[in-house]
Design a protein around this motif. Sequence first.
Motif, PDB file in Angstrom:
ATOM      1  N   HIS A  59      35.900  24.939  72.193  1.00 29.23           N
ATOM      2  CA  HIS A  59      36.004  26.338  71.774  1.00 29.23           C
ATOM      3  C   HIS A  59      34.610  26.767  71.304  1.00 29.23           C
ATOM      4  CE1 HIS A  59      40.335  26.156  72.140  1.00 29.23           C
ATOM      5  NE2 HIS A  59      40.344  25.038  71.433  1.00 29.23           N
ATOM      6  N   ILE A  60      33.911  27.457  72.199  1.00 26.42           N
ATOM      7  CA  ILE A  60      32.512  27.777  71.908  1.00 26.42           C
ATOM      8  C   ILE A  60      32.315  29.273  71.763  1.00 26.42           C
ATOM      9  CG2 ILE A  60      31.508  25.715  72.948  1.00 26.42           C
ATOM     10  CD1 ILE A  60      31.117  27.248  75.503  1.00 26.42           C
ATOM     11  N   ALA A  61      31.365  29.642  70.910  1.00 25.67           N
ATOM     12  CA  ALA A  61      31.039  31.050  70.720  1.00 25.67           C
ATOM     13  C   ALA A  61      30.374  31.615  71.971  1.00 25.67           C
ATOM     14  CB  ALA A  61      30.112  31.198  69.518  1.00 25.67           C
ATOM     15  N   GLY A  62      30.446  32.938  72.093  1.00 25.97           N
ATOM     16  CA  GLY A  62      29.885  33.594  73.262  1.00 25.97           C
ATOM     17  C   GLY A  62      28.404  33.343  73.437  1.00 25.97           C
ATOM     18  N   TRP A  63      27.652  33.364  72.349  1.00 32.34           N
ATOM     19  CA  TRP A  63      26.199  33.166  72.470  1.00 32.34           C
ATOM     20  C   TRP A  63      25.870  31.736  72.880  1.00 32.34           C
ATOM     21  CZ3 TRP A  63      23.432  29.667  69.602  1.00 32.34           C
ATOM     22  CH2 TRP A  63      24.047  29.143  68.461  1.00 32.34           C
ATOM     23  N   VAL A  64      26.707  30.774  72.465  1.00 33.54           N
ATOM     24  CA  VAL A  64      26.496  29.383  72.884  1.00 33.54           C
ATOM     25  C   VAL A  64      26.726  29.269  74.390  1.00 33.54           C
ATOM     26  CG1 VAL A  64      27.286  27.004  72.636  1.00 33.54           C
ATOM     27  CG2 VAL A  64      27.129  28.482  70.621  1.00 33.54           C
ATOM     28  N   VAL A 176      19.426  35.365  77.740  1.00 28.73           N
ATOM     29  CA  VAL A 176      19.410  36.785  77.349  1.00 28.73           C
ATOM     30  C   VAL A 176      20.178  37.620  78.372  1.00 28.73           C
ATOM     31  CG1 VAL A 176      17.922  38.808  77.033  1.00 28.73           C
ATOM     32  CG2 VAL A 176      17.254  36.597  76.060  1.00 28.73           C
ATOM     33  N   TYR A 177      19.932  37.344  79.646  1.00 29.03           N
ATOM     34  CA  TYR A 177      20.647  38.047  80.725  1.00 29.03           C
ATOM     35  C   TYR A 177      22.162  37.883  80.553  1.00 29.03           C
ATOM     36  CZ  TYR A 177      22.549  38.677  85.446  1.00 29.03           C
ATOM     37  OH  TYR A 177      23.309  39.058  86.522  1.00 29.03           O
ATOM     38  N   ASN A 178      22.610  36.645  80.368  1.00 27.65           N
ATOM     39  CA  ASN A 178      24.043  36.389  80.206  1.00 27.65           C
ATOM     40  C   ASN A 178      24.602  37.091  78.970  1.00 27.65           C
ATOM     41  OD1 ASN A 178      24.193  34.714  82.454  1.00 27.65           O
ATOM     42  ND2 ASN A 178      23.754  32.867  81.284  1.00 27.65           N
ATOM     43  N   TYR A 179      23.854  37.042  77.890  1.00 30.64           N
ATOM     44  CA  TYR A 179      24.332  37.622  76.634  1.00 30.64           C
ATOM     45  C   TYR A 179      24.477  39.137  76.747  1.00 30.64           C
ATOM     46  CZ  TYR A 179      25.008  38.145  71.624  1.00 30.64           C
ATOM     47  OH  TYR A 179      25.548  38.427  70.397  1.00 30.64           O
TER      48      TYR A 179
END
Length: 221
Positions: A59-64, A176-179
């Motif tokens: 269960h990982i955070a979006g930024w990870v 950065v692109y993904n985020y």
Amino acid sequence: MLAVISAAVAPAIALLSFFYLKDKYETEPLSMVVRVYLFGLLLVFPVMVLQYGFEEELHIAGWVKAFFVSGLFEEFLKWFLVFYSAYLHAEFNEPYDGIVYSTALSLGFASLENVFYLSTYGIQEAFWRALLPVSGHALFGVIMGYYLGRAKFSRGKKQRMLLLLSLFLPALLHGVYNYILMTAQEDMFLAIIPFMVFLWWLGLRKVKLANEKRVAYLSRQ
């Protein structure tokens, strides 16, 4: 299915041809470029399996997910394959070669990834896929290859620093692109287009600098 494959692969081949022909002095053997491109195609399978495993089990955070599971993980595997399939090869004999081989591998990856995406979501997505992820993979490859090309003809601490930059700078930009895509939601295109313009500016600047580095390198021989 043929239409989907053509729409998925054509932008990658066009971009690869563009950067291949930007080599002003000595183009690389097509057999080597095709081989590295095919390595990029094959890389899609382990990446998909491993990323699916990470997302299902952790269960990982979006930024990870944006910076590590996608950005750093994908760029590390690309870097690893370029390093061992091209960087150490005798044909890698001038600074611009890093851009050719890194872009070839990145666009091989983007080609098959795009085939799977368009097969699932439809050929109507082809334009935006070409504009965003396919171009993004190409430009991450350009930046990786620029620093690999410089590292090849450097020594000691400077070489180690350039090798680190060749991995971590494209990984950061990919993250950065993904985020942006994950968080912008309804304003996604307003957010991502300026970033893509910046990527193109940076990538074309690295192309110019890599060609200039060849002249400087030869003048020292």
